[in-house]
Design a protein around this motif. Structure first.
Motif, mmCIF file in Angstrom:
data_model
loop_
_atom_site.group_PDB
_atom_site.id
_atom_site.type_symbol
_atom_site.label_atom_id
_atom_site.label_comp_id
_atom_site.label_asym_id
_atom_site.label_seq_id
_atom_site.Cartn_x
_atom_site.Cartn_y
_atom_site.Cartn_z
ATOM 1 N N GLN A 59 -75.387 -36.831 -19.467
ATOM 2 C CA GLN A 59 -75.815 -35.628 -18.765
ATOM 3 C C GLN A 59 -77.291 -35.366 -19.050
ATOM 4 O OE1 GLN A 59 -73.258 -32.435 -20.037
ATOM 5 N NE2 GLN A 59 -71.641 -33.032 -18.613
ATOM 6 N N VAL A 60 -78.009 -35.028 -17.989
ATOM 7 C CA VAL A 60 -79.428 -34.691 -18.104
ATOM 8 C C VAL A 60 -79.615 -33.363 -17.369
ATOM 9 C CG1 VAL A 60 -81.777 -35.396 -17.473
ATOM 10 C CG2 VAL A 60 -80.123 -37.105 -18.212
ATOM 11 N N ARG A 61 -80.325 -32.457 -17.966
ATOM 12 C CA ARG A 61 -80.563 -31.153 -17.333
ATOM 13 C C ARG A 61 -81.461 -31.317 -16.111
ATOM 14 N NH1 ARG A 61 -83.614 -28.022 -20.517
ATOM 15 N NH2 ARG A 61 -83.094 -26.218 -19.242
ATOM 16 N N SER A 62 -81.121 -30.657 -15.024
ATOM 17 C CA SER A 62 -81.939 -30.726 -13.810
ATOM 18 C C SER A 62 -83.341 -30.184 -14.068
ATOM 19 C CB SER A 62 -81.273 -29.990 -12.646
ATOM 20 O OG SER A 62 -81.058 -28.635 -12.965
ATOM 21 N N ALA A 63 -83.474 -29.265 -15.012
ATOM 22 C CA ALA A 63 -84.793 -28.720 -15.364
ATOM 23 C C ALA A 63 -85.714 -29.811 -15.915
ATOM 24 C CB ALA A 63 -84.645 -27.590 -16.383
ATOM 25 N N SER A 64 -85.142 -30.878 -16.464
ATOM 26 C CA SER A 64 -85.940 -31.997 -16.980
ATOM 27 C C SER A 64 -86.445 -32.893 -15.859
ATOM 28 C CB SER A 64 -85.106 -32.851 -17.936
ATOM 29 O OG SER A 64 -84.660 -32.094 -19.026
ATOM 30 N N LEU A 65 -85.886 -32.707 -14.663
ATOM 31 C CA LEU A 65 -86.250 -33.529 -13.507
ATOM 32 C C LEU A 65 -86.699 -32.610 -12.364
ATOM 33 C CD1 LEU A 65 -83.193 -35.947 -13.715
ATOM 34 C CD2 LEU A 65 -85.521 -36.434 -14.473
ATOM 35 N N ALA A 66 -87.568 -31.671 -12.699
ATOM 36 C CA ALA A 66 -87.960 -30.619 -11.749
ATOM 37 C C ALA A 66 -89.134 -30.994 -10.853
ATOM 38 C CB ALA A 66 -88.267 -29.340 -12.506
ATOM 39 N N ALA A 162 -86.911 -38.593 -11.004
ATOM 40 C CA ALA A 162 -86.938 -37.539 -9.991
ATOM 41 C C ALA A 162 -87.859 -37.938 -8.839
ATOM 42 C CB ALA A 162 -87.405 -36.227 -10.595
ATOM 43 N N THR A 163 -87.366 -37.732 -7.625
ATOM 44 C CA THR A 163 -88.188 -37.970 -6.427
ATOM 45 C C THR A 163 -88.614 -36.638 -5.805
ATOM 46 O OG1 THR A 163 -86.217 -38.064 -5.029
ATOM 47 C CG2 THR A 163 -87.043 -40.158 -5.938
ATOM 48 N N GLY A 164 -88.274 -35.575 -6.446
ATOM 49 C CA GLY A 164 -88.568 -34.204 -6.021
ATOM 50 C C GLY A 164 -87.894 -33.288 -7.024
ATOM 51 N N VAL A 165 -87.609 -32.062 -6.642
ATOM 52 C CA VAL A 165 -86.906 -31.131 -7.521
ATOM 53 C C VAL A 165 -85.427 -31.523 -7.513
ATOM 54 C CG1 VAL A 165 -86.308 -28.724 -7.957
ATOM 55 C CG2 VAL A 165 -88.552 -29.294 -7.018
ATOM 56 N N ALA A 166 -84.955 -32.078 -8.604
ATOM 57 C CA ALA A 166 -83.581 -32.563 -8.688
ATOM 58 C C ALA A 166 -82.594 -31.399 -8.693
ATOM 59 C CB ALA A 166 -83.387 -33.409 -9.939
ATOM 60 N N THR A 167 -81.479 -31.600 -7.983
ATOM 61 C CA THR A 167 -80.387 -30.632 -8.041
ATOM 62 C C THR A 167 -79.231 -31.262 -8.791
ATOM 63 O OG1 THR A 167 -79.427 -31.357 -5.946
ATOM 64 C CG2 THR A 167 -81.079 -29.583 -5.846
ATOM 65 N N ALA A 168 -78.439 -30.423 -9.407
ATOM 66 C CA ALA A 168 -77.332 -30.879 -10.242
ATOM 67 C C ALA A 168 -76.225 -31.531 -9.417
ATOM 68 C CB ALA A 168 -76.776 -29.698 -11.032
ATOM 69 N N GLY A 169 -75.543 -32.479 -9.996
ATOM 70 C CA GLY A 169 -74.401 -33.127 -9.370
ATOM 71 C C GLY A 169 -74.183 -34.517 -9.929
ATOM 72 N N ILE A 170 -73.181 -35.179 -9.421
ATOM 73 C CA ILE A 170 -72.861 -36.550 -9.829
ATOM 74 C C ILE A 170 -74.044 -37.451 -9.469
ATOM 75 C CG2 ILE A 170 -71.260 -38.492 -9.517
ATOM 76 C CD1 ILE A 170 -70.028 -36.015 -10.856
#
Length: 182
Positions: A59-66, A162-170
């Protein structure tokens, strides 16, 4: 007559005992065993554990891939080559193949489609043993690895990119590979 009667009794007892022993055996349907493999004419054989492996990125926080270009921590994995003969072949490199996330990021694997709950604006990037992203076209090989006789372990790493602001999900992706020997 007594001997004859005793012999008949003994035979009857033995056959009854063997009948009872056979009566205890029960057979039920089982299943199928699949045997998969390949005989290759190559300098090495790819280890069975490397052919079908899963790399747990966790698991990686979406905030880390913002933002585009941000990455998660890399997770190591290996491709193991067995029974290598370096008489004529001295190096091996790995060529990965997979669907890129988009044309702007050809070295980032796109995620598998998910009916619901899939992450967006993120993919998986594979790094070779020099830390360089690998090309996913199936023909461009990673950095060359100098082989030694016997077993060789070629290290790689994978990370979310990240290719943009990542959103959470599988966030699962697949790649195939080939070994190129020189």
């Amino acid at each position: 007559m007594k001997i004859k009667g005793s012999a008949i009794f003994m035979l009857s007892a033995l056959s009854l005992g063997s009948t009872l022993a056979h009566a205890a055996v029960t057979t039920a349907s089982g299943g199928t065993v699949h045997f998969k493999g390949e005989v290759v004419n190559a300098a090495c054989a790819v280890d069975a554990g490397s052919i079908e492996q899963t790399v747990q990125l966790g698991q990686v926080r979406s905030a880390s891939l913002a933002a585009s270009g941000q990455t998660s921590s890399a997770v190591g994995f290996n491709i193991q080559l067995n029974d290598c003969d370096i008489t004529t072949i001295k190096t091996a490199a790995i060529a990965f193949s997979g669907t890129a996330v988009d044309s702007a990021n050809p070295n980032v694997l796109g995620l598998q489609s998910s009916a619901a709950g899939g992450a967006t604006n993120v993919g998986v990037q594979i790094l070779d043993n020099t830390g360089s992203p690998v090309v996913l076209d199936g023909t461009t090989a990673s950095a060359k690895y100098t082989l030694s006789e016997g077993t060789n372990i070629i290290p790689f790493q994978a990370r979310y990119y990240a290719t943009g602001v990542a959103t959470a999900g599988i966030a699962n992706a697949d790649a195939t590979f080939k070994v190129q020997y020189e």
